[in-house]
Scaffold this motif. Structure first.
Motif, mmCIF file in Angstrom:
data_model
loop_
_atom_site.group_PDB
_atom_site.id
_atom_site.type_symbol
_atom_site.label_atom_id
_atom_site.label_comp_id
_atom_site.label_asym_id
_atom_site.label_seq_id
_atom_site.Cartn_x
_atom_site.Cartn_y
_atom_site.Cartn_z
ATOM 1 N N LYS A 155 -3.528 4.978 -10.475
ATOM 2 C CA LYS A 155 -2.618 4.623 -11.565
ATOM 3 C C LYS A 155 -1.321 4.043 -11.036
ATOM 4 C CE LYS A 155 -4.476 8.288 -14.512
ATOM 5 N NZ LYS A 155 -4.157 9.535 -15.226
ATOM 6 N N LEU A 156 -0.825 4.585 -9.915
ATOM 7 C CA LEU A 156 0.472 4.151 -9.393
ATOM 8 C C LEU A 156 0.364 2.856 -8.594
ATOM 9 C CD1 LEU A 156 1.766 7.631 -8.215
ATOM 10 C CD2 LEU A 156 2.393 6.423 -10.292
ATOM 11 N N CYS A 157 -0.769 2.648 -7.937
ATOM 12 C CA CYS A 157 -0.946 1.458 -7.090
ATOM 13 C C CYS A 157 -2.272 0.793 -7.482
ATOM 14 C CB CYS A 157 -0.956 1.855 -5.610
ATOM 15 S SG CYS A 157 -0.982 0.452 -4.489
ATOM 16 N N PRO A 158 -2.257 -0.336 -8.164
ATOM 17 C CA PRO A 158 -3.523 -0.962 -8.605
ATOM 18 C C PRO A 158 -4.433 -1.398 -7.474
ATOM 19 C CG PRO A 158 -1.613 -1.957 -9.717
ATOM 20 C CD PRO A 158 -1.080 -1.079 -8.629
ATOM 21 N N GLU A 159 -3.891 -1.543 -6.254
ATOM 22 C CA GLU A 159 -4.724 -1.975 -5.130
ATOM 23 C C GLU A 159 -5.756 -0.925 -4.747
ATOM 24 O OE1 GLU A 159 -2.040 -2.890 -2.058
ATOM 25 O OE2 GLU A 159 -1.143 -4.631 -3.064
ATOM 26 N N ALA A 160 -5.480 0.351 -5.091
ATOM 27 C CA ALA A 160 -6.388 1.444 -4.718
ATOM 28 C C ALA A 160 -7.525 1.624 -5.709
ATOM 29 C CB ALA A 160 -5.600 2.750 -4.596
ATOM 30 N N SER A 161 -7.610 0.730 -6.716
ATOM 31 C CA SER A 161 -8.682 0.884 -7.704
ATOM 32 C C SER A 161 -10.062 0.663 -7.087
ATOM 33 C CB SER A 161 -8.458 -0.098 -8.858
ATOM 34 O OG SER A 161 -8.457 -1.419 -8.365
ATOM 35 N N ASP A 162 -10.147 -0.233 -6.079
ATOM 36 C CA ASP A 162 -11.440 -0.468 -5.424
ATOM 37 C C ASP A 162 -11.947 0.790 -4.729
ATOM 38 O OD1 ASP A 162 -11.235 -3.070 -6.262
ATOM 39 O OD2 ASP A 162 -10.306 -3.755 -4.384
ATOM 40 N N ARG A 179 -15.608 13.860 -2.503
ATOM 41 C CA ARG A 179 -14.977 12.611 -2.967
ATOM 42 C C ARG A 179 -13.624 12.396 -2.310
ATOM 43 N NH1 ARG A 179 -16.866 14.727 -7.963
ATOM 44 N NH2 ARG A 179 -18.732 13.614 -8.714
ATOM 45 N N GLY A 180 -12.864 13.494 -2.124
ATOM 46 C CA GLY A 180 -11.573 13.367 -1.457
ATOM 47 C C GLY A 180 -11.716 12.925 -0.013
ATOM 48 N N ARG A 181 -12.736 13.478 0.713
ATOM 49 C CA ARG A 181 -12.961 13.058 2.103
ATOM 50 C C ARG A 181 -13.376 11.588 2.176
ATOM 51 N NH1 ARG A 181 -16.305 18.592 3.547
ATOM 52 N NH2 ARG A 181 -14.451 19.925 3.892
ATOM 53 N N ALA A 182 -14.258 11.163 1.250
ATOM 54 C CA ALA A 182 -14.661 9.750 1.232
ATOM 55 C C ALA A 182 -13.463 8.840 0.940
ATOM 56 C CB ALA A 182 -15.755 9.539 0.181
ATOM 57 N N TRP A 183 -12.573 9.271 0.049
ATOM 58 C CA TRP A 183 -11.369 8.479 -0.270
ATOM 59 C C TRP A 183 -10.493 8.308 0.970
ATOM 60 C CZ3 TRP A 183 -6.126 8.407 -0.327
ATOM 61 C CH2 TRP A 183 -5.500 7.542 -1.205
ATOM 62 N N LEU A 184 -10.336 9.388 1.769
ATOM 63 C CA LEU A 184 -9.528 9.306 2.992
ATOM 64 C C LEU A 184 -10.174 8.361 4.001
ATOM 65 C CD1 LEU A 184 -8.568 13.065 3.420
ATOM 66 C CD2 LEU A 184 -7.085 11.220 2.665
ATOM 67 N N TYR A 185 -11.517 8.401 4.116
ATOM 68 C CA TYR A 185 -12.218 7.500 5.039
ATOM 69 C C TYR A 185 -11.951 6.035 4.676
ATOM 70 C CZ TYR A 185 -14.992 11.281 7.164
ATOM 71 O OH TYR A 185 -15.389 12.376 7.846
ATOM 72 N N LEU A 186 -12.101 5.726 3.387
ATOM 73 C CA LEU A 186 -11.930 4.332 2.956
ATOM 74 C C LEU A 186 -10.481 3.866 3.111
ATOM 75 C CD1 LEU A 186 -14.153 4.402 -0.253
ATOM 76 C CD2 LEU A 186 -14.683 3.268 1.894
ATOM 77 N N ALA A 187 -9.516 4.740 2.820
ATOM 78 C CA ALA A 187 -8.103 4.369 2.970
ATOM 79 C C ALA A 187 -7.758 4.106 4.427
ATOM 80 C CB ALA A 187 -7.209 5.463 2.398
ATOM 81 N N LEU A 188 -8.345 4.901 5.367
ATOM 82 C CA LEU A 188 -8.097 4.671 6.786
ATOM 83 C C LEU A 188 -8.707 3.351 7.241
ATOM 84 C CD1 LEU A 188 -6.920 5.867 9.413
ATOM 85 C CD2 LEU A 188 -9.175 6.843 9.862
ATOM 86 N N MET A 189 -9.909 3.018 6.721
ATOM 87 C CA MET A 189 -10.523 1.745 7.093
ATOM 88 C C MET A 189 -9.696 0.563 6.573
ATOM 89 S SD MET A 189 -14.652 2.083 6.908
ATOM 90 C CE MET A 189 -14.810 2.926 5.360
ATOM 91 N N GLN A 190 -9.048 0.701 5.411
ATOM 92 C CA GLN A 190 -8.189 -0.364 4.882
ATOM 93 C C GLN A 190 -6.816 -0.413 5.545
ATOM 94 O OE1 GLN A 190 -7.804 -0.114 0.659
ATOM 95 N NE2 GLN A 190 -9.867 -0.868 0.251
ATOM 96 N N LYS A 192 -4.296 1.513 4.946
ATOM 97 C CA LYS A 192 -3.279 1.703 3.903
ATOM 98 C C LYS A 192 -3.126 3.169 3.526
ATOM 99 C CE LYS A 192 -3.628 -2.852 1.751
ATOM 100 N NZ LYS A 192 -3.876 -3.588 0.493
ATOM 101 N N LEU A 193 -3.553 4.062 4.424
ATOM 102 C CA LEU A 193 -3.464 5.484 4.126
ATOM 103 C C LEU A 193 -2.006 5.915 3.992
ATOM 104 C CD1 LEU A 193 -4.962 8.166 3.784
ATOM 105 C CD2 LEU A 193 -4.929 8.444 6.263
ATOM 106 N N ALA A 194 -1.156 5.433 4.902
ATOM 107 C CA ALA A 194 0.266 5.802 4.853
ATOM 108 C C ALA A 194 0.927 5.233 3.601
ATOM 109 C CB ALA A 194 0.979 5.289 6.104
ATOM 110 N N ASP A 195 0.559 4.022 3.207
ATOM 111 C CA ASP A 195 1.164 3.407 2.019
ATOM 112 C C ASP A 195 0.804 4.170 0.758
ATOM 113 O OD1 ASP A 195 2.192 1.468 3.676
ATOM 114 O OD2 ASP A 195 0.496 0.093 3.376
ATOM 115 N N TYR A 196 -0.464 4.578 0.638
ATOM 116 C CA TYR A 196 -0.894 5.292 -0.562
ATOM 117 C C TYR A 196 -0.220 6.662 -0.649
ATOM 118 C CZ TYR A 196 -4.546 1.726 -0.956
ATOM 119 O OH TYR A 196 -5.221 0.548 -1.084
ATOM 120 N N LEU A 229 1.652 8.700 10.017
ATOM 121 C CA LEU A 229 0.398 8.012 9.684
ATOM 122 C C LEU A 229 0.512 6.495 9.789
ATOM 123 C CD1 LEU A 229 -0.764 10.101 6.596
ATOM 124 C CD2 LEU A 229 -1.810 10.075 8.856
ATOM 125 N N VAL A 230 1.742 5.959 9.790
ATOM 126 C CA VAL A 230 1.918 4.504 9.934
ATOM 127 C C VAL A 230 1.361 4.025 11.272
ATOM 128 C CG1 VAL A 230 3.636 2.652 10.043
ATOM 129 C CG2 VAL A 230 3.881 4.467 8.372
#
Length: 680
Positions: A155-162, A179-190, A192-196, A229-230
């Protein structure tokens, strides 16, 4: 608060003595790292303290029998326990990030999900996100998952909708933890984990629904972890989510990874690696910012090009429309001129017709007046004759028989005269009706054409005069009838006297019959003239109706002309505004071109002109006179050449000098021309 650490007993935590013994035994396999060892010691001590505080909190909660104490001591101990847990988790996070970065750089390839430091990093991050979570009550029981706050990122960042949609579409994940672990995996691959997570920390009022006030994500330690995390943006990870059981994984921290050194890690190499990492991180950030700015500028350029193309199309359409409107206006003007000419011609024709009709009417009126005057004179003469006859009848009373015959003849003549008088009256009535019709027609002609009002008014006056004259004639006829009756009475008395003069009377009657026949012929001619006048009036009526229709058409055309003129004015206003905008754009472009030309000229001047030394010049460059003690050398501040005093006596303000400086004559003229062109 209870955490998911797998530390059950204090004996499981390694001491410094045990670490030293292990160091002696395993010296051949690996080397110890001093900073990592110190951090591990701190982490072990903090964990030991955390275990003790956990026992204390359990005793405070009633799970373990506790000693007697006040509520204030319980609260302070709980706060100390939370602070210790946050410090422990932050230290473990620092260790895991450092080991992960070092091992990834030494490995020199993209990381898989089977890489142990990466697995331990996710375990530590999961513990950090679970710290201070509020338990949600459900039908089954209490549920404690860190996937709830991660869903807010969408909701806060539209880029994370994917990421959110891909996590929800995975059929293998059945629990919120997976689901939370999978979300962390995908954010690290992008990367953008620190940004989110930074976006989450910026909205702490939303995190308060999921975390306690003393949780790690609600305090300053959360911001520190996001800053750490940056550094993970340096790592390239390729994690496969299919085939992994993320729901049933046990999050256990393996401390052995943090007590070993990876491989060759000298002090110099560590410093070089950190410098390279910092440079790489700085370059990536710069590239990210530059790509964002380039994308924004490209979007702006596209928008400007689209607006320019739209404006050009609108201008072309407006010019085409203006041209078509001007052509239509010219056509309408020509049509109006033709209609005006036709109407003027028709009006002139009608005026001429009315004049001709009036002339004919006047002539006929004059003839009638003459006829009526002749009849009146004849009646007077008849009266005189009848008086004479009366006198003669008094003398000829004896001749009754002959007079009776004469009277019968006279009666017949009188009957015929009466018939003629009746016919004359009928003709007069017809003339009256015709005059009335002419009067009504003249009124209709007045409504249709205002220019004929004067002629028709005069015509009405004349008709009124005719009516008055006709009334006078009727009165005269009535008087004549009365006189005739009196004459008949007298004739009865003087029948005998009229026998002698019957022949004279018959001759007079024959003359009267001839006159009556002439009058009848004249009346027939007048009737024919009246019929022709009626036909002409009908034609005038038709012409007036046509003129009315043409006038109505003219009014409609005038309205259309007004509308077209209004549209033309609006279009002219739009064109003027667009022309002003184009002029402003042209002025801006001309100014920018002039500025560019000035810059180019300045660059050329800087490139081409060099400052001559005093020793190199012996003669003036312009007048070529030799320098001496009286004729001294002077530099031109614009071109840098050397001139005499007479050839460089001008002064001008240059952009590189705050005050007016000496300039040669050629540069003075060039600069003045440039200033005049800029001002124009």
């Amino acid at each position: 608060s209870k955490e998911d650490f797998e530390i059950i007993d204090k004996t499981q935590v390694p001491n410094a003595a045990e670490l030293k013994s292990e160091e002696a035994e395993k010296a051949e396999e690996a080397r110890w790292s001093a900073p990592i060892l110190s951090l591990a010691r701190k982490a072990s001590e903090n964990l030991a303290l955390g275990y003790g505080s956990a026992l204390r909190s359990a005793s405070l909660a009633g799970l373990i029998p506790r000693a007697a104490g006040t509520d204030s001591t319980a609260r302070t101990s709980a706060r100390c326990h939370a602070m210790e847990e946050r410090a422990n988790l932050m230290n473990m996070m620092k260790l895991s990030i450092k080991i992960l970065i070092q091992s990834a750089l030494s490995l020199g390839r993209t990381l898989d999900s089977d890489f142990p430091p990466l697995q331990q990093f996710f375990v530590v991050l999961e513990h950090c996100l679970k710290h201070g979570l509020k338990a949600k009550k459900t039908f089954i029981g209490q549920n404690k998952s860190f996937f709830g706050p991660l869903e807010l990122v969408e909701k806060l960042c539209p880029e994370a909708s994917d990421i959110a949609t891909s996590v929800k579409n995975l059929p293998e994940l059945k629990t919120a933890v997976g689901r939370g672990r999978a979300w962390l995996y995908l954010a690290l691959m992008q990367k953008k984990l620190a940004d989110y997570l930074k976006v989450l920390l910026d909205h702490k009022h939303l995190l308060s629904e999921f975390y306690e006030p003393d949780a790690l994500m609600m305090e300053e330690e959360g911001a520190v972890i996001v800053g750490l995390l940056v550094g993970l943006n340096v790592i390239d990870a390729n994690l496969c989510l299919k085939g992994e059981d993320l729901d049933s994984q046990v999050g256990v921290i393996d401390f052995s990874l943090y007590l070993k050194e990876t491989q060759d890690s000298d002090g110099k190499q560590d410093g070089g690696i950190t410098a390279v990492l910092d440079q790489k991180h700085y370059v990536e950030e710069l590239n990210r910012h530059l790509s964002c700015t380039v994308a924004d500028l490209q979007n702006k350029i596209d928008c400007l090009e689209k607006t320019n193309s739209k404006l050009q199309e609108e201008l072309a359409a407006a010019t085409d429309r203006i041209g078509s409107l001007q052509e239509e206006q010219q056509q309408l003007k020509q049509q109006n001129e033709l209609i005006r000419e036709r109407s003027e011609k028709s009006v002139e024709v009608t005026k001429e017709d009315t004049k001709v009709e009036l002339d004919t009417y006047k002539q006929s009126r004059q003839g009638l007046d003459e006829m009526y005057s002749d009849v009146w004179k004849q009646l007077k003469e008849e009266k005189k004759i009848r008086l004479e006859l009366e006198k003669e009848l008094e003398l000829q009373i004896g001749m009754k028989t002959e007079m009776e015959i004469a009277m019968k003849l006279l009666e017949k003549d009188t009957h015929e005269k009466q018939d003629t008088l009746v016919a004359l009256r009928q003709q007069l009535e017809e003339v009256k009706a015709i005059n009335l019709q002419m009067f009504h027609k003249s009124q209709n002609a007045e409504c249709s054409l205002q220019q004929k009002t004067e002629a028709i008014s005069s015509f009405e006056g004349k008709t009124n005069e005719m009516m008055s004259s006709m009334k006078q004639m009727e009165e005269r006829l009535q008087h004549a009838e009365k006189a005739r009756q009196a004459a008949e009475e007298r004739c009865n008395k003087v029948k005998q006297e009229l026998a002698g003069r019957l022949d004279t009377c018959q001759q007079q009657m024959s003359q009267l019959d001839s006159k009556c026949s002439t009058l009848e012929k004249e009346l027939k001619t007048e009737k024919e003239q009246r019929q022709t006048l009626q036909r002409e009036l009908h034609q005038e009526k038709d012409a007036t109706t046509l003129l009315k229709t043409e006038l109505q058409q003219m009014e409609g055309l005038k309205k259309e002309l007004r509308k077209l003129q209004d549209e033309k004015q609006q279009l002219e206003k739009v064109c003027e505004e667009q022309e002003q905008a184009l002029q402003e754009m042209g002025l801006h472009l001309s100014q920018s071109k002039l500025k560019m030309e000035d810059i180019k000229e300045v660059n050329k001047a800087l490139k081409g002109h060099t400052w001559l030394k005093d020793d190199e010049a012996t003669h003036c460059k312009q007048c070529e006179k030799e320098f001496s003690i009286s004729r001294r050398k002077h530099h031109c501040r614009n071109c840098g050449d050397i001139f005499c005093n007479t050839c460089s006596s001008n002064e001008l303000a240059l952009p590189s000098y705050p005050r007016p400086v000496r300039v040669c004559d050629t540069c003075h003229t060039l600069l003045l021309q440039r200033c005049s062109s800029n001002s124009s």
